[in-house]
Design an enzyme around this catalytic site. Sequence first.
Site, PDB file in Angstrom:
ATOM      1  N   ARG A   1       0.825  -1.227   0.000  1.00 12.12           N
ATOM      2  CA  ARG A   1       0.000   0.000   0.000  1.00 12.12           C
ATOM      3  C   ARG A   1       0.857   1.274   0.000  1.00 12.12           C
ATOM      4  NH1 ARG A   1      -3.075  -3.781  -0.413  1.00 12.12           N
ATOM      5  NH2 ARG A   1      -5.156  -3.971   0.536  1.00 12.12           N
TER       6      ARG A   1
ATOM      7  N   CYS B   1     -11.036  -0.258   3.243  1.00 11.42           N
ATOM      8  CA  CYS B   1     -10.506  -0.579   4.574  1.00 11.42           C
ATOM      9  C   CYS B   1      -9.988   0.677   5.255  1.00 11.42           C
ATOM     10  CB  CYS B   1      -9.382  -1.607   4.473  1.00 11.42           C
ATOM     11  SG  CYS B   1      -9.994  -3.274   4.197  1.00 11.42           S
TER      12      CYS B   1
ATOM     13  N   GLU C   1      -5.380   3.674   6.665  1.00 17.02           N
ATOM     14  CA  GLU C   1      -5.187   3.508   5.212  1.00 17.02           C
ATOM     15  C   GLU C   1      -5.834   4.659   4.465  1.00 17.02           C
ATOM     16  OE1 GLU C   1      -5.462  -0.363   3.217  1.00 17.02           O
ATOM     17  OE2 GLU C   1      -6.655   0.622   1.660  1.00 17.02           O
TER      18      GLU C   1
HETATM   19  P1  FAD Z   1      -8.431   8.700  -4.139  1.00 19.67           P
HETATM   20  O1  FAD Z   1      -9.225   8.030  -3.082  1.00 19.67           O
HETATM   21  O2  FAD Z   1      -9.083   9.692  -4.980  1.00 19.67           O
HETATM   22  O3  FAD Z   1      -7.149   9.353  -3.454  1.00 19.67           O
HETATM   23  C1  FAD Z   1      -6.368   8.636  -2.523  1.00 19.67           C
HETATM   24  C2  FAD Z   1      -4.968   9.228  -2.502  1.00 19.67           C
HETATM   25  O4  FAD Z   1      -4.372   9.045  -3.784  1.00 19.67           O
HETATM   26  C3  FAD Z   1      -4.952  10.741  -2.253  1.00 19.67           C
HETATM   27  O5  FAD Z   1      -3.761  11.081  -1.566  1.00 19.67           O
HETATM   28  C4  FAD Z   1      -4.879  11.318  -3.628  1.00 19.67           C
HETATM   29  O6  FAD Z   1      -4.319  12.623  -3.646  1.00 19.67           O
HETATM   30  C5  FAD Z   1      -3.957  10.305  -4.286  1.00 19.67           C
HETATM   31  N1  FAD Z   1      -4.128  10.286  -5.743  1.00 19.67           N
HETATM   32  C6  FAD Z   1      -5.263  10.050  -6.445  1.00 19.67           C
HETATM   33  N2  FAD Z   1      -5.014  10.115  -7.760  1.00 19.67           N
HETATM   34  C7  FAD Z   1      -3.692  10.405  -7.885  1.00 19.67           C
HETATM   35  C8  FAD Z   1      -2.823  10.615  -8.980  1.00 19.67           C
HETATM   36  N3  FAD Z   1      -3.245  10.561 -10.244  1.00 19.67           N
HETATM   37  N4  FAD Z   1      -1.525  10.897  -8.715  1.00 19.67           N
HETATM   38  C9  FAD Z   1      -1.047  10.974  -7.455  1.00 19.67           C
HETATM   39  N5  FAD Z   1      -1.824  10.793  -6.375  1.00 19.67           N
HETATM   40  C10 FAD Z   1      -3.122  10.511  -6.594  1.00 19.67           C
HETATM   41  N6  FAD Z   1      -7.586  -0.734  -1.817  1.00 19.67           N
HETATM   42  C11 FAD Z   1      -6.713  -1.750  -1.944  1.00 19.67           C
HETATM   43  O7  FAD Z   1      -5.496  -1.515  -1.976  1.00 19.67           O
HETATM   44  N7  FAD Z   1      -7.165  -3.038  -2.056  1.00 19.67           N
HETATM   45  C12 FAD Z   1      -8.467  -3.349  -2.058  1.00 19.67           C
HETATM   46  O8  FAD Z   1      -8.821  -4.519  -2.161  1.00 19.67           O
HETATM   47  C13 FAD Z   1      -9.421  -2.289  -1.962  1.00 19.67           C
HETATM   48  N8  FAD Z   1     -10.747  -2.551  -1.974  1.00 19.67           N
HETATM   49  C14 FAD Z   1     -11.623  -1.513  -1.883  1.00 19.67           C
HETATM   50  C15 FAD Z   1     -12.989  -1.788  -1.940  1.00 19.67           C
HETATM   51  C16 FAD Z   1     -13.910  -0.752  -1.870  1.00 19.67           C
HETATM   52  C17 FAD Z   1     -15.373  -1.049  -1.952  1.00 19.67           C
HETATM   53  C18 FAD Z   1     -13.453   0.602  -1.735  1.00 19.67           C
HETATM   54  C19 FAD Z   1     -14.423   1.747  -1.684  1.00 19.67           C
HETATM   55  C20 FAD Z   1     -12.099   0.873  -1.665  1.00 19.67           C
HETATM   56  C21 FAD Z   1     -11.169  -0.178  -1.719  1.00 19.67           C
HETATM   57  N9  FAD Z   1      -9.795   0.059  -1.665  1.00 19.67           N
HETATM   58  C22 FAD Z   1      -8.909  -0.973  -1.813  1.00 19.67           C
HETATM   59  C23 FAD Z   1      -9.273   1.415  -1.380  1.00 19.67           C
HETATM   60  C24 FAD Z   1      -9.002   2.287  -2.621  1.00 19.67           C
HETATM   61  O9  FAD Z   1      -9.697   1.819  -3.758  1.00 19.67           O
HETATM   62  C25 FAD Z   1      -7.501   2.370  -2.936  1.00 19.67           C
HETATM   63  O10 FAD Z   1      -6.804   2.938  -1.854  1.00 19.67           O
HETATM   64  C26 FAD Z   1      -7.172   3.189  -4.188  1.00 19.67           C
HETATM   65  O11 FAD Z   1      -5.793   3.139  -4.432  1.00 19.67           O
HETATM   66  C27 FAD Z   1      -7.597   4.653  -4.114  1.00 19.67           C
HETATM   67  O12 FAD Z   1      -7.470   5.199  -5.423  1.00 19.67           O
HETATM   68  P2  FAD Z   1      -8.353   6.432  -5.910  1.00 19.67           P
HETATM   69  O13 FAD Z   1      -8.036   6.674  -7.328  1.00 19.67           O
HETATM   70  O14 FAD Z   1      -9.769   6.229  -5.562  1.00 19.67           O
HETATM   71  O15 FAD Z   1      -7.711   7.579  -5.039  1.00 19.67           O
HETATM   72  N1  EPU Z   2     -11.748 -11.304   9.598  1.00 22.12           N
HETATM   73  C1  EPU Z   2     -12.509 -11.410  10.750  1.00 22.12           C
HETATM   74  N2  EPU Z   2     -13.393 -10.410  11.017  1.00 22.12           N
HETATM   75  C2  EPU Z   2     -13.548  -9.329  10.215  1.00 22.12           C
HETATM   76  C3  EPU Z   2     -12.766  -9.225   9.045  1.00 22.12           C
HETATM   77  C4  EPU Z   2     -11.874 -10.241   8.755  1.00 22.12           C
HETATM   78  O1  EPU Z   2     -12.378 -12.359  11.498  1.00 22.12           O
HETATM   79  O2  EPU Z   2     -14.372  -8.465  10.543  1.00 22.12           O
HETATM   80  C5  EPU Z   2     -10.848 -12.424   9.275  1.00 22.12           C
HETATM   81  C6  EPU Z   2     -11.356 -13.203   8.058  1.00 22.12           C
HETATM   82  O3  EPU Z   2     -12.279 -14.183   8.452  1.00 22.12           O
HETATM   83  C7  EPU Z   2     -10.077 -13.798   7.503  1.00 22.12           C
HETATM   84  C8  EPU Z   2      -9.003 -12.737   7.839  1.00 22.12           C
HETATM   85  O4  EPU Z   2      -9.561 -11.926   8.883  1.00 22.12           O
HETATM   86  O5  EPU Z   2      -9.753 -14.990   8.158  1.00 22.12           O
HETATM   87  C9  EPU Z   2      -8.609 -11.899   6.637  1.00 22.12           C
HETATM   88  O6  EPU Z   2      -9.772 -11.204   6.132  1.00 22.12           O
HETATM   89  P1  EPU Z   2      -9.889 -10.757   4.597  1.00 22.12           P
HETATM   90  O7  EPU Z   2      -9.693 -11.946   3.729  1.00 22.12           O
HETATM   91  O8  EPU Z   2     -11.126  -9.975   4.455  1.00 22.12           O
HETATM   92  O9  EPU Z   2      -8.612  -9.846   4.361  1.00 22.12           O
HETATM   93  P2  EPU Z   2      -8.153  -8.531   5.082  1.00 22.12           P
HETATM   94  O10 EPU Z   2      -6.699  -8.716   5.406  1.00 22.12           O
HETATM   95  O11 EPU Z   2      -9.047  -8.128   6.187  1.00 22.12           O
HETATM   96  C10 EPU Z   2      -7.273  -7.428   2.882  1.00 22.12           C
HETATM   97  C11 EPU Z   2      -7.219  -6.031   2.358  1.00 22.12           C
HETATM   98  C12 EPU Z   2      -8.430  -5.690   1.502  1.00 22.12           C
HETATM   99  C13 EPU Z   2      -8.545  -6.701   0.385  1.00 22.12           C
HETATM  100  C14 EPU Z   2      -8.679  -8.108   1.018  1.00 22.12           C
HETATM  101  C15 EPU Z   2      -8.748  -9.205  -0.031  1.00 22.12           C
HETATM  102  C16 EPU Z   2      -5.989  -4.536   3.839  1.00 22.12           C
HETATM  103  C17 EPU Z   2      -6.064  -3.492   4.893  1.00 22.12           C
HETATM  104  N3  EPU Z   2      -7.143  -5.065   3.437  1.00 22.12           N
HETATM  105  O12 EPU Z   2      -8.297  -7.458   3.877  1.00 22.12           O
HETATM  106  O13 EPU Z   2      -8.172  -4.414   0.917  1.00 22.12           O
HETATM  107  O14 EPU Z   2      -9.676  -6.429  -0.418  1.00 22.12           O
HETATM  108  O15 EPU Z   2      -7.507  -8.349   1.826  1.00 22.12           O
HETATM  109  O16 EPU Z   2      -7.522  -9.396  -0.632  1.00 22.12           O
HETATM  110  O17 EPU Z   2      -4.889  -4.857   3.366  1.00 22.12           O
HETATM  111  C18 EPU Z   2      -8.439  -2.051   1.225  1.00 22.12           C
HETATM  112  O18 EPU Z   2      -7.206  -1.995   1.263  1.00 22.12           O
HETATM  113  O19 EPU Z   2      -9.168  -1.021   1.253  1.00 22.12           O
HETATM  114  C19 EPU Z   2      -9.074  -3.367   1.099  1.00 22.12           C
HETATM  115  C20 EPU Z   2     -10.381  -3.524   1.091  1.00 22.12           C
END
Ligand code: FAD
Ligand code: EPU
Length: 293
Positions: A172, A219, A285
Amino acid sequence: MSAATLSRNGARVERQPLARYTTLGVGGPAEVWFVADHAQLAEAMETPYRILGGGSNLVIADEGVSERVIRLTGPLAERDLEPDPALSTSEEIVTGWVGGGVPLPGLVRTLQKLGLSNLEGTVGIPAQVGGAVWMNAGTRYGEMFDGLHAIEIVTPEGVRQVSPTDLNWGYRNSGIPRGHVVSRVRLKLRRSTPEAVLAKMDFADQARKGQPKMKTPGCAFKNPGGVSAGKLIDEAGLKGTRIGGAMIAPEHANFIVNLGGATATDVHGLLTVIRQRVGVPMELEYELWPEQP
Ligand code: FAD
Ligand code: EPU
């Protein structure tokens, strides 16, 4: 909302509520600059600014922000996926430029259909390419830096291209300083088949089944030392905790959701409760605009 004006270099500028640009659906007004080329971007960066991507990792104050907010549009939100013959082989391709403003979900689907692998692990991340690169967004199944050849970075000092190996990237974190704009990237992809890429994508998609479907910025906390922050918050008994219109999701405790009418203050309140109740230091995050003390 104000009437749109044009900047010196032709960027559209309009005061707008930011809630419409965030997946949480929260955020007050700001002067939004819609920039379509490098000259407009350079102009927008002449005074304090913030760069807004897909708004999927942001909690923006109800009062909005005082800085300009930059959105990448036009050619900076277009993609050229043609393999560069000089850099591509029978196994791997390097694409043309993909704008920082391109939505990641559509790009990942297109790459699957083309049978091009390396970014399928990022399926389901509702970011723009620039924001996803800046954060090195990813899942256990892959991250943005798996598929990058070159990154174009714009700062108030100018434009430069870097290779991922020039950056100190990790979980990240791209190593790109805040405020440096990822304007475009070139992708490095492995030739595969649509079926094989889809199979890997389905696997990564399965991991999302337990995530909430409501408005959220993803997250809240990074996983400390590889342990799931969601699991720690869950074990602290906090699922379902509510402040105003915001709630710690019953499905996954690292997600705060907007039940309707949530404010940034409600979300900040829940973040404080989590920090107080979980005995392990956890790094936020998401980003809070403006930054909180
Ligand atoms: P924004 O939210 O718009 O901005 C976030 C930061 O990035 C800010 O500092 C902004 O200034 C900067 N930024 C945006 N665009 C640029 C650019 N072009 N150049 C430089 N800086 C920039 N994240 C994960 O890593 N894994 C996941 O599995 C995941 N699952 C998600 C699920 C859901 C439902 C949601 C809502 C979010 C999830 N996220 C996840 C979080 C998010 O999508 C990521 O952190 C993503 O990288 C944010 O990108 P964004 O374009 O939306 O940035
Ligand atoms: N768990 C619980 N309770 C909860 C949530 C999770 O017990 O409320 C347990 C699950 O049962 C599982 C373990 O924790 O055994 C891991 O959970 P999960 O698979 O959901 O993964 P995570 O580590 O919680 C990460 C990323 C997500 C990404 C998923 C899938 C981070 C902070 N989160 O979640 O990224 O989608 O893995 O790969 O790294 C994000 O970064 O915004 C994000 C959504």
